[in-house]
Design a protein around this motif. Structure first.
Motif, mmCIF file in Angstrom:
data_model
loop_
_atom_site.group_PDB
_atom_site.id
_atom_site.type_symbol
_atom_site.label_atom_id
_atom_site.label_comp_id
_atom_site.label_asym_id
_atom_site.label_seq_id
_atom_site.Cartn_x
_atom_site.Cartn_y
_atom_site.Cartn_z
ATOM 1 N N ARG A 50 -4.924 15.734 37.704
ATOM 2 C CA ARG A 50 -5.174 16.403 38.973
ATOM 3 C C ARG A 50 -6.537 16.008 39.543
ATOM 4 N NH1 ARG A 50 -7.888 20.362 41.012
ATOM 5 N NH2 ARG A 50 -8.832 20.874 38.994
ATOM 6 N N GLN A 51 -7.519 15.927 38.667
ATOM 7 C CA GLN A 51 -8.848 15.541 39.104
ATOM 8 C C GLN A 51 -8.865 14.097 39.617
ATOM 9 O OE1 GLN A 51 -11.426 16.264 35.785
ATOM 10 N NE2 GLN A 51 -11.309 18.507 35.948
ATOM 11 N N LEU A 52 -8.141 13.193 38.886
ATOM 12 C CA LEU A 52 -8.070 11.797 39.331
ATOM 13 C C LEU A 52 -7.383 11.693 40.688
ATOM 14 C CD1 LEU A 52 -7.110 9.949 36.007
ATOM 15 C CD2 LEU A 52 -9.335 9.932 37.178
ATOM 16 N N PHE A 53 -6.317 12.455 40.863
ATOM 17 C CA PHE A 53 -5.600 12.432 42.128
ATOM 18 C C PHE A 53 -6.487 12.922 43.266
ATOM 19 C CE2 PHE A 53 -3.004 14.590 45.329
ATOM 20 C CZ PHE A 53 -2.160 13.553 45.717
ATOM 21 N N ASP A 104 -1.127 19.060 26.678
ATOM 22 C CA ASP A 104 -0.445 18.715 27.926
ATOM 23 C C ASP A 104 -1.189 19.282 29.123
ATOM 24 O OD1 ASP A 104 1.458 17.359 26.522
ATOM 25 O OD2 ASP A 104 2.925 19.007 26.528
ATOM 26 N N GLU A 105 -1.720 20.499 28.973
ATOM 27 C CA GLU A 105 -2.436 21.115 30.083
ATOM 28 C C GLU A 105 -3.742 20.373 30.367
ATOM 29 O OE1 GLU A 105 -0.971 25.767 29.755
ATOM 30 O OE2 GLU A 105 -2.648 25.046 28.539
ATOM 31 N N ARG A 106 -4.396 19.900 29.330
ATOM 32 C CA ARG A 106 -5.614 19.118 29.535
ATOM 33 C C ARG A 106 -5.308 17.812 30.257
ATOM 34 N NH1 ARG A 106 -6.831 20.669 24.182
ATOM 35 N NH2 ARG A 106 -6.279 18.576 23.439
ATOM 36 N N GLU A 107 -4.163 17.192 29.903
ATOM 37 C CA GLU A 107 -3.785 15.938 30.549
ATOM 38 C C GLU A 107 -3.453 16.173 32.019
ATOM 39 O OE1 GLU A 107 -3.001 11.894 31.036
ATOM 40 O OE2 GLU A 107 -4.073 13.018 29.483
ATOM 41 N N ARG A 108 -2.733 17.258 32.298
ATOM 42 C CA ARG A 108 -2.408 17.563 33.689
ATOM 43 C C ARG A 108 -3.674 17.837 34.507
ATOM 44 N NH1 ARG A 108 2.174 20.310 31.486
ATOM 45 N NH2 ARG A 108 1.023 22.279 31.452
#
Length: 403
Positions: A50-53, A42-46
């Motif tokens: 965040r990087q995409l945003f 989950d932390e990797r997905e977040r």
């Protein structure tokens, strides 16, 4: 071989300034814990999101129109070209998405806000929008009747559409010349107001068959016929007298009708038979003596009765359940059986009446050979044969000779 801890402990440290120099404390054994932190799924997905945003935010800041195939002007033009017709009187389809105490908001797939007021929800007077069946998610066709100049909110109506349909229905019923039923909801010195097909119609007292007052008729249902249907003038005039005349014309002697007990009197019961009041006399309730009518009938009871007589000029109808009894006294002991056998017993009654009328006519024609009819020895009325005629003539000649 020296351990990792020994190497670390032996690393040179920068000397402390004189101001911060403190007396050396006794040396203690030092320890070092080494490890590696691992991100969860989950932390990797977040972190990825965040990087995409951040990247998207940077693109919006530096190149907002990059990759867009049309300009803001093109978007505005497209919205205007696909906008719906919002002229007053236009019909529009929409979905209720929120209700309030004053009405309901409607999604009409347009940039304009649309609102359905409580008083425009239906033909009837209601206190809550839900009474008209209006609820979130309901899809209906509305008529645009107004627009608020301040915020350009469109005012919608269901009542306007229902009125058009109701007037069309009334015109159709008038053309078919049928009898309808209306409920009296008010009145004045000139007549009463009846609710019919959701519209308010006027029944003048001159067109009411009974001599009841407006107060006595409020809440009752009356059989009515159309006199005038004028949508442009908003005039809907009805007649109870015409409807009663048509209904009475259908009441034949010996016919069985369904009625409701309206009231009890010492001499009998008044029965409502389709808007006509008939009298079921105490002597016509049963072959057995009825001492107290209330032991047999009660106001509100539904029963089958036979029409004995009908005075159209005076508006009086005489009824009977006595003639419908399979055996004397059934109306007192087993009224259910009387109603089940009502049509069968009425048929027997009508046959007896027909036979009696035929016998009466035969007696009148017995000595009238010119009528072409005669009565057989079995009491059957039939055509006069040549043999019978010659026999009657010879009999007449013999009587003349003897004289």
């Amino acid at each position: 071989m020296a351990t990792l801890a020994q190497h670390v402990a032996g690393l040179a440290r920068p000397p402390l300034s004189g101001a911060s120099r403190r007396p050396a404390s006794p040396k203690r054994p030092s320890a070092l814990v080494c490890g590696t932190y691992v991100f969860t799924k989950d932390e990797r997905e977040r972190e990825r999101m965040r990087q995409l945003f951040d990247e998207a935010s940077e693109r919006c800041r530096t190149a907002p129109m990059e990759g867009v195939a049309f300009s803001p002007e093109d978007l505005e033009s497209a919205v205007e070209s696909t906008d719906i017709d919002t002229d007053i009187g236009s019909l529009i389809k929409g979905t209720i998405f929120m209700t309030t105490s004053n009405g309901a908001y409607v999604d009409i797939q347009s940039k304009s806000t649309a609102f359905l007021p409580l008083e425009e929800a239906c033909l009837l007077d209601i206190n809550h929008i839900e009474e008209a069946g209006i609820r979130s998610g309901l899809v209906e066709e509305f008529m645009i009747i107004d627009e608020k100049p301040g915020d350009e909110t469109l005012i919608l109506s269901l009542q306007a559409i229902q009125q058009d349909l109701a007037w069309e229905r009334c015109r159709q019923l008038q053309a078919e010349d049928v009898i309808v039923t209306g409920k009296v909801i008010g009145g004045n010195k000139g007549g009463v107001v009846a609710l019919l097909e959701g519209l308010k119609g006027f029944v003048p007292f001159s067109q009411v068959s009974s001599k009841s007052t407006a107060e006595e008729l409020i809440g009752k249902e009356l059989p009515l016929k159309f006199v005038e249907v004028d949508e442009e003038q908003g005039r809907l005039v009805l007649s109870n007298r015409k409807a009663m005349a048509d209904s009475q014309a259908q009441l034949g002697i010996g016919s069985v009708v369904l009625g409701t007990v309206e009231s009890l009197k010492p001499y009998g019961a008044f029965i409502d038979i389709g808007g006509i009041n008939g009298l079921l006399h105490v002597s016509q309730i049963s072959h057995d003596r009825v001492a107290d009518i209330s032991t047999v009938l009660q106001p509100g009871d539904t029963l089958k009765v036979m029409v004995l007589s009908h005075d159209r000029e005076r508006g009086r109808v005489s009824l009977s359940t006595k003639k419908l009894e399979p055996t004397p006294g059934d109306m007192i002991r087993n009224p259910k059986l009387v109603f089940e056998k009502a049509d069968e017993m009425a048929q027997i009654f009508r046959q007896r009446i027909a036979q009696a009328e035929a016998m009466a006519r035969a007696d009148m024609l017995r000595f009238q050979p010119e009528s072409g009819l005669t009565l057989s020895s079995e009491g059957i009325l039939g055509p006069l044969s040549s043999d019978t005629l010659s026999g009657e003539l010879n009999s007449g000649e013999g009587q003349t000779t003897d004289e």
